[in-house]
Write an enzyme that holds these catalytic residues in place. Structure first.
Site, mmCIF file in Angstrom:
data_model
loop_
_atom_site.group_PDB
_atom_site.id
_atom_site.type_symbol
_atom_site.label_atom_id
_atom_site.label_comp_id
_atom_site.label_asym_id
_atom_site.label_seq_id
_atom_site.Cartn_x
_atom_site.Cartn_y
_atom_site.Cartn_z
ATOM 1 N N LYS A 50 -2.696 18.155 34.191
ATOM 2 C CA LYS A 50 -1.495 18.957 35.033
ATOM 3 C C LYS A 50 -0.921 18.406 35.572
ATOM 4 O O LYS A 50 0.723 18.994 35.635
ATOM 5 C CB LYS A 50 -2.509 20.430 35.795
ATOM 6 C CG LYS A 50 -3.408 21.155 34.468
ATOM 7 C CD LYS A 50 -2.284 22.438 33.562
ATOM 8 C CE LYS A 50 -2.575 22.964 33.061
ATOM 9 N NZ LYS A 50 -1.474 23.693 32.214
ATOM 10 N N SER A 304 -10.805 17.673 29.887
ATOM 11 C CA SER A 304 -9.068 18.384 30.786
ATOM 12 C C SER A 304 -8.555 18.250 32.622
ATOM 13 O O SER A 304 -8.100 18.220 33.054
ATOM 14 C CB SER A 304 -8.112 19.382 30.093
ATOM 15 O OG SER A 304 -9.394 20.336 31.131
#
Length: 507
Positions: A50, A304
């Site tokens: 992110k 992720s």
């Protein structure tokens, strides 16, 4: 796609983010008979991809926008990216996080310089509150996924992948929450190598992109499961939907147990611990390979993130073996006589027993709850069931029964005689301090609680099995009452696990 490729090639992500390694999973590759590689976004400074999108968006702000400060809503990973980027650039950052956010993520945001506001049980409530604060104070909103600069920042992963693996590449599996990561990677990969499949992966309990594509437009799910909190999004974005509908080759959904099994795979191969959303893509890859649906060539899964509370690993460890089909849970009826247990064990031979629950009950048969270690998955489980049935034993497969896995295995033997009108429900509520008390206060004294099991799994939501004496003439009132409590629930009165081990009528 050309616009996104340009944005990706000129992005500012590497001012704070790193190019993460692409590593082969040796053990899993050998087991699956396919070349499996893992993109290690868990190795970013904030342990999540992110940071890429957040910084690329904030870096584009004008001087006047920077002076106003930025705000975002996030379950944690986007929040850390915003906090780090804003602090590096000398900008004030306010982060609205759901009250269910893991403590590790809240602490990380504060250490990175973000001002944390806790609000709501999920991302959507936090997002609405962030919008209100932005309107009141003039903050610039940094959206976690539905923004071209954020999408382009995430898309730099696709650029790295094609550079790191220029050879034959079958598919890239990408976790999907709001769709920013999947849209960004797909835009770059499909522009340069359209033959490579880009496959989105969602949890079955939060499949908002799949629902949007099937409906032809973004739709709001009634509720989403919070286990993989990093992708627990009720409604995808407008721009991310457009990109994913055009560019994704497929969307795979997986169970929480399959995610737990993938977390274990990553640990076994890399000695790294992924968060549930971080292992989501690998779970989808595994499912397609095991079903013979994966394309030829190397297969890449995006890890992720790694922002997970340590105590949640207790739940992961419990469910991982079921998720990889390495354990069977069975209800077996054996004769209630001396020597039956020994005879039963002889039938199983050298197989490892993971659990054995039994309590004496009057009658000619005894009901046992048994867990058995499997080496060959469902094939071996079917062989065991056939073996037992051929020797005259009644068997019920409880391996995929939520009530059995979450509750009954800890309650075997709790029968009560002369109990009338018992109805059993399974409830689920966001796990946070005081949540269990709030749930109990919501139950009305007009109906007697006859059974109650709650266990803190270190997970994201509490799970309760409740037995309540509800006479037939008051059932309508009771259902209306529990509807008003507002927590998701399931009627489990006819569940075979309950019937076998807890129901007084079947004793």
């Amino acid at each position: 796609m050309q616009d996104y490729v340009r944005r990706i090639l000129t992005s500012s992500v590497y001012e704070v983010a790193e190019e993460t390694p692409l590593e082969k999973m040796q053990l899993l590759s050998a087991r699956l008979g396919a070349e499996v590689l893992l993109k290690r976004e868990d190795m970013q400074p904030v342990f999540s991809f992110k940071i890429r999108g957040a910084h690329n968006r904030i870096a584009q702000l004008t001087a006047s926008e920077r002076a106003r400060g930025v705000i975002c809503a996030s379950a944690g990973n986007h929040a850390q990216g915003v906090a780090l980027s804003a602090t590096r650039l000398g900008i004030r950052s306010i982060v609205v996080m759901p009250t269910t956010t893991p403590v590790i993520k809240i602490g990380a945001v504060r250490r990175l310089g973000g001002e944390v506001v806790l609000f709501g049980d999920g991302f959507d409530a936090a997002r609405a509150h962030a919008a209100e604060l932005a309107e009141q104070h003039g903050y610039v909103v940094v959206h976690p996924f539905d923004d071209p600069d954020v999408i382009a920042g995430q898309g730099t992963i696709g650029m790295e992948l094609l550079r790191q693996h220029p050879g034959e590449l079958g598919a890239i599996y990408v976790p999907v929450g709001g769709g920013g990561l999947a849209g960004g990677i797909a835009a770059f990969v499909k522009f340069l190598r359209p033959e490579v499949k880009v496959i989105g992966v969602e949890p079955e309990e939060a499949a908002s992109m799949k629902a949007a594509i099937e409906a032809g437009h973004p739709v709001a799910l009634d509720q989403v499961g919070l286990f993989a909190d990093g992708v627990a999004v009720r409604q995808v974005g407008t721009e991310t939907f457009r990109l994913c509908r055009e560019l994704l080759d497929d969307i795979v959904t997986v169970t929480a147990d399959e995610i737990c099994a993938a977390i274990k795979d990553i640990f076994d191969d890399m000695r790294a611990i992924a968060e549930p959303a971080g292992a989501l893509a690998l779970a989808g890859l595994r499912r397609q390979v095991e079903r013979g649906e994966a394309p030829r060539g190397a297969l890449i899964a995006i890890n992720s993130g790694a922002n997970v509370n340590f105590d949640r690993l207790r739940y992961v460890a419990e469910r991982a073996e079921i998720g990889e089909r390495a354990e069977a849970l069975l209800s077996v009826e054996i004769p209630e006589q001396r020597g039956s247990y020994r005879a039963f064990m002889r039938l199983l031979g050298q197989r490892s027993i993971t659990e054995f629950n039994y309590r004496f009950a009057h009658g000619s048969t005894a009901k046992i709850f048994v867990g058995i270690k499997l080496g060959r998955g469902d094939t071996e489980k079917r062989e065991i069931i056939t073996l037992l049935e051929n020797h005259g034993l009644k068997v019920i497969d409880l391996t995929d029964n939520e009530v059995a896995k979450l509750h009954v295995r800890y309650m075997v033997g709790g029968r009560v005689n002369d109990l009338e009108d018992e109805t059993v429900f399974r409830f689920q509520f966001p796990e946070r301090p005081g949540a269990l008390l709030k749930f109990l206060e919501g139950l009305h004294d007009a109906w007697n609680i006859s059974l109650f099991h709650y266990r803190n799994h270190g997970a994201d939501y509490g799970r309760v099995l409740v037995g309540v004496q509800v006479p037939a003439e008051t059932r309508t009132d009771f259902i209306a009452h529990i509807d008003a409590i507002g927590f998701p629930y399931w009627d489990e009165t006819d569940n075979p696990a309950y019937r076998q081990f807890l129901d007084h009528e079947r004793a």
